[in-house]
Design a protein around this motif. Structure first.
Motif, PDB file in Angstrom:
ATOM      1  N   ALA A   1      68.457 -79.281  52.057  1.00 22.97           N
ATOM      2  CA  ALA A   1      67.962 -79.584  50.717  1.00 22.97           C
ATOM      3  C   ALA A   1      68.570 -78.603  49.727  1.00 22.97           C
ATOM      4  CB  ALA A   1      66.440 -79.480  50.704  1.00 22.97           C
ATOM      5  N   GLY A   2      68.689 -79.011  48.476  1.00 23.19           N
ATOM      6  CA  GLY A   2      69.272 -78.132  47.466  1.00 23.19           C
ATOM      7  C   GLY A   2      69.919 -78.939  46.367  1.00 23.19           C
ATOM      8  N   THR A   3      70.902 -78.349  45.709  1.00 24.90           N
ATOM      9  CA  THR A   3      71.560 -78.995  44.580  1.00 24.90           C
ATOM     10  C   THR A   3      72.742 -79.827  45.059  1.00 24.90           C
ATOM     11  OG1 THR A   3      70.910 -77.183  43.131  1.00 24.90           O
ATOM     12  CG2 THR A   3      72.677 -78.612  42.356  1.00 24.90           C
ATOM     13  N   TYR A   4      72.779 -81.071  44.603  1.00 24.19           N
ATOM     14  CA  TYR A   4      73.859 -81.996  44.950  1.00 24.19           C
ATOM     15  C   TYR A   4      74.454 -82.567  43.663  1.00 24.19           C
ATOM     16  CZ  TYR A   4      72.720 -81.977  49.917  1.00 24.19           C
ATOM     17  OH  TYR A   4      72.521 -81.593  51.219  1.00 24.19           O
ATOM     18  N   ALA A   5      75.712 -83.000  43.758  1.00 24.20           N
ATOM     19  CA  ALA A   5      76.395 -83.600  42.609  1.00 24.20           C
ATOM     20  C   ALA A   5      77.115 -84.860  43.050  1.00 24.20           C
ATOM     21  CB  ALA A   5      77.395 -82.609  42.004  1.00 24.20           C
ATOM     22  N   GLY A   6      77.225 -85.832  42.132  1.00 24.46           N
ATOM     23  CA  GLY A   6      77.976 -87.034  42.458  1.00 24.46           C
ATOM     24  C   GLY A   6      77.703 -88.169  41.496  1.00 24.46           C
ATOM     25  N   THR A   7      78.651 -89.101  41.449  1.00 26.12           N
ATOM     26  CA  THR A   7      78.431 -90.294  40.627  1.00 26.12           C
ATOM     27  C   THR A   7      77.315 -91.147  41.215  1.00 26.12           C
ATOM     28  OG1 THR A   7      80.163 -91.536  41.796  1.00 26.12           O
ATOM     29  CG2 THR A   7      80.824 -90.331  39.825  1.00 26.12           C
ATOM     30  N   SER A   8      77.015 -90.948  42.497  1.00 17.94           N
ATOM     31  CA  SER A   8      75.900 -91.680  43.100  1.00 17.94           C
ATOM     32  C   SER A   8      74.584 -91.274  42.454  1.00 17.94           C
ATOM     33  CB  SER A   8      75.857 -91.431  44.609  1.00 17.94           C
ATOM     34  OG  SER A   8      75.766 -90.054  44.896  1.00 17.94           O
ATOM     35  N   ILE A   9      74.402 -89.980  42.198  1.00 17.81           N
ATOM     36  CA  ILE A   9      73.190 -89.499  41.521  1.00 17.81           C
ATOM     37  C   ILE A   9      73.135 -90.047  40.102  1.00 17.81           C
ATOM     38  CG2 ILE A   9      72.055 -87.429  40.620  1.00 17.81           C
ATOM     39  CD1 ILE A   9      73.117 -85.943  43.102  1.00 17.81           C
ATOM     40  N   ALA A  10      74.260 -90.001  39.401  1.00 18.82           N
ATOM     41  CA  ALA A  10      74.314 -90.527  38.031  1.00 18.82           C
ATOM     42  C   ALA A  10      73.980 -92.017  38.006  1.00 18.82           C
ATOM     43  CB  ALA A  10      75.699 -90.276  37.436  1.00 18.82           C
ATOM     44  N   SER A  11      74.493 -92.758  38.986  1.00 15.89           N
ATOM     45  CA  SER A  11      74.222 -94.191  39.067  1.00 15.89           C
ATOM     46  C   SER A  11      72.740 -94.454  39.306  1.00 15.89           C
ATOM     47  CB  SER A  11      75.057 -94.811  40.192  1.00 15.89           C
ATOM     48  OG  SER A  11      74.764 -96.180  40.339  1.00 15.89           O
ATOM     49  N   ALA A  12      72.130 -93.706  40.237  1.00 18.57           N
ATOM     50  CA  ALA A  12      70.710 -93.891  40.522  1.00 18.57           C
ATOM     51  C   ALA A  12      69.848 -93.569  39.299  1.00 18.57           C
ATOM     52  CB  ALA A  12      70.302 -93.020  41.711  1.00 18.57           C
ATOM     53  N   PHE A  13      70.251 -92.538  38.561  1.00 13.89           N
ATOM     54  CA  PHE A  13      69.511 -92.181  37.338  1.00 13.89           C
ATOM     55  C   PHE A  13      69.589 -93.308  36.310  1.00 13.89           C
ATOM     56  CE2 PHE A  13      69.742 -90.254  33.027  1.00 13.89           C
ATOM     57  CZ  PHE A  13      68.407 -89.884  32.915  1.00 13.89           C
ATOM     58  N   VAL A  14      70.787 -93.832  36.085  1.00 13.25           N
ATOM     59  CA  VAL A  14      70.944 -94.928  35.123  1.00 13.25           C
ATOM     60  C   VAL A  14      70.137 -96.144  35.579  1.00 13.25           C
ATOM     61  CG1 VAL A  14      72.588 -96.582  34.156  1.00 13.25           C
ATOM     62  CG2 VAL A  14      73.168 -94.152  34.237  1.00 13.25           C
TER      63      VAL A  14
END
Length: 470
Positions: A430-443
């Motif tokens: 667990a921790g900090t992750y980055a990616g367009t997948s996170i951005a997509s889920a947020f949108v």
């Protein structure tokens, strides 16, 4: 190719070698199997029945077996009608066969859908045989990835059962499953088949449309060790009455680990519908946390808070790979279970016609499709993000600047926050992750919340709401 000159069927020839002792013997039992049209060839010697049934399950037949009924099998059948072949395989056991035929597609031949094996008078002891093994993927001459020894076909309306069987015989193929909404059939081919040649042969017949069963990787989030944790997991919110669900087509979900059980309103393991939903990789759970509103990415406005119910679908195996046909089933389930938004945190450079058709069908039903543009800054089109009816999403960092690994170009309609602290890891802690997948889920989460407040929101109003969220 030399062996095909024998008049004896190839599988039967190998079976004779195996049973005669002339073939090299591996350390474990060997099963030789060939299934095309409605004909089955299978040979096994001193093999547990469970392994024989597992071989049939890999050809798309659902299997339920009582653990107490597992005799050792030695059997060889060659090019028999599947019902007769299965009868010989299961001789001496108590079993039931279930056949199916699509109601809306009478030309599709009947298919053996399920085998149940159980003690006399105790059918309830037959348990589902898991068929969620990893996809076997090959690289085609075009460079695209596809499932080994499989293709997809759509038969035209009015095509007769006889014509379909003749076409299947030409490519030595067998229907292992069929999707009525799209009219797409998953076809099993003989071992080590030339997939592109089979597709060409089927298309040249002029009666059906065929393409490989393409394979897609999940959009892998990047773990950032040592980064500051931005947020703490909150108690699971309870979706408000009238809120529309957002579907997550991903690696599944571990609702208990993410403390999200109150948010899940529908779930499916599209690889093995008989199994309860799980997530051995964690990526799908991460996306559900973000799309539901339980975790807010860094850079999103504090006023951007929502509580979305989730339809969770496991479409990816434990390698993080899915296929066209699996995604088609996943999209069907999401639409049937009331999702107004579908998040696709995956993509490929291959423009697959059948996937496009499936997503266009969902779009025609009023579903908003959101997809990650990819974590490689190539500027090249990534599908489904690049389809004109899909919202393609790139990622920005906590400073509001485009993330250096985010894709750009025609696939990207919006660049949204893509960094988040997550209580569940993806192939890591667990921790900090980055990616367009996170951005997509947020949108996707913002879109679902917007539709909950205004079910008739226009595309412009939806995109304005997204732009106002960060």
């Amino acid at each position: 190719k030399m062996l095909r000159r024998f008049s004896l069927p190839f599988t039967a020839f190998l079976a004779l070698l195996l049973l005669s002792g002339l073939a090299p013997r591996p350390a474990r039992a060997t099963i030789l199997i060939s299934l095309y049209a409605d004909r089955l060839s299978l040979c096994a010697k001193n093999t547990p029945l469970s392994e024989v049934l597992a071989a049939l399950a890999r050809r798309g037949i659902s299997v339920r077996q009582a653990p107490s009924v597992n005799p050792t099998v030695s059997v060889c059948v060659s090019d028999l009608p599947i019902a007769e072949a299965v009868e010989r395989i299961l001789k001496g056991t108590n079993y039931v066969l279930t056949w199916t035929r699509p109601e809306k597609s009478p030309g599709i031949p009947p298919r053996l859908a399920e085998i149940q094996v159980f003690p006399p008078g105790a059918p309830d002891r037959a348990l589902p045989l898991s068929n969620s093994s990893r996809f076997s993927v090959v690289t085609l001459k075009s460079g695209a990835k596809a499932v080994k020894d499989e293709i997809l076909m759509r038969f035209p309306k009015g095509m007769t059962e006889q014509a379909i069987n003749e076409l299947l015989k030409k490519i030595s193929g067998s229907i292992v499953s069929y999707d009525e909404k799209t009219g797409i059939a998953r076809i099993s081919l003989p071992p080590d088949s030339d997939i592109e040649a089979a597709v060409a042969a089927a298309n040249q017949a002029g009666k059906a449309k065929a393409e490989p069963n393409y394979a897609y990787p999940v959009d892998r989030s990047t773990y950032l060790p040592g980064q500051k944790l931005f947020t703490d997991p909150n108690a699971p919110p309870v979706p408000k009455s009238g809120h529309v669900p957002v579907a997550i087509l991903d690696t599944g979900m571990d609702a208990a680990a993410a403390n999200m059980e109150g948010l899940v309103v529908g779930s499916l393991d599209a690889l093995d519908p008989d199994q309860p939903l799980s997530d051995n990789l964690g990526h799908g759970t991460q996306m559900a946390l973000v799309a539901s509103g339980k975790i807010r990415p860094e850079g999103a406005k504090e006023s951007t808070a929502f509580e979305n119910p989730v339809v969770a679908v496991r479409a990816f195996d434990d390698q993080g790979i899915t296929t066209s046909y699996t995604l088609i089933r996943a999209v069907d389930y999401a639409v049937e279970n009331g999702a107004r938004v579908i998040n696709c945190s995956w993509g490929t450079s291959t423009d697959a016609a059948f996937i496009r058709d499936s997503l266009e069908y969902a779009h025609s039903q009023g579903v908003v499709l959101v997809a990650a543009a990819g974590n490689e800054p190539t500027g090249e089109a990534v599908y489904p993000a690049a389809y004109p009816f899909v919202v393609g999403v790139g990622a920005r960092n906590p400073l509001g600047i485009t993330w250096d690994k985010s894709n750009y170009g025609s696939s990207v309609a919006v660049i949204a926050p893509g960094f988040a602290d997550l209580p569940v890891g993806y192939e890591g802690p667990a921790g900090t992750y980055a990616g367009t997948s996170i951005a997509s889920a947020f949108v996707a989460g913002v879109v679902a919340d917007t539709l909950s407040q205004n079910p008739d929101a226009t595309p412009e109003e939806i995109m304005n709401a997204v732009a106002d969220s960060f």
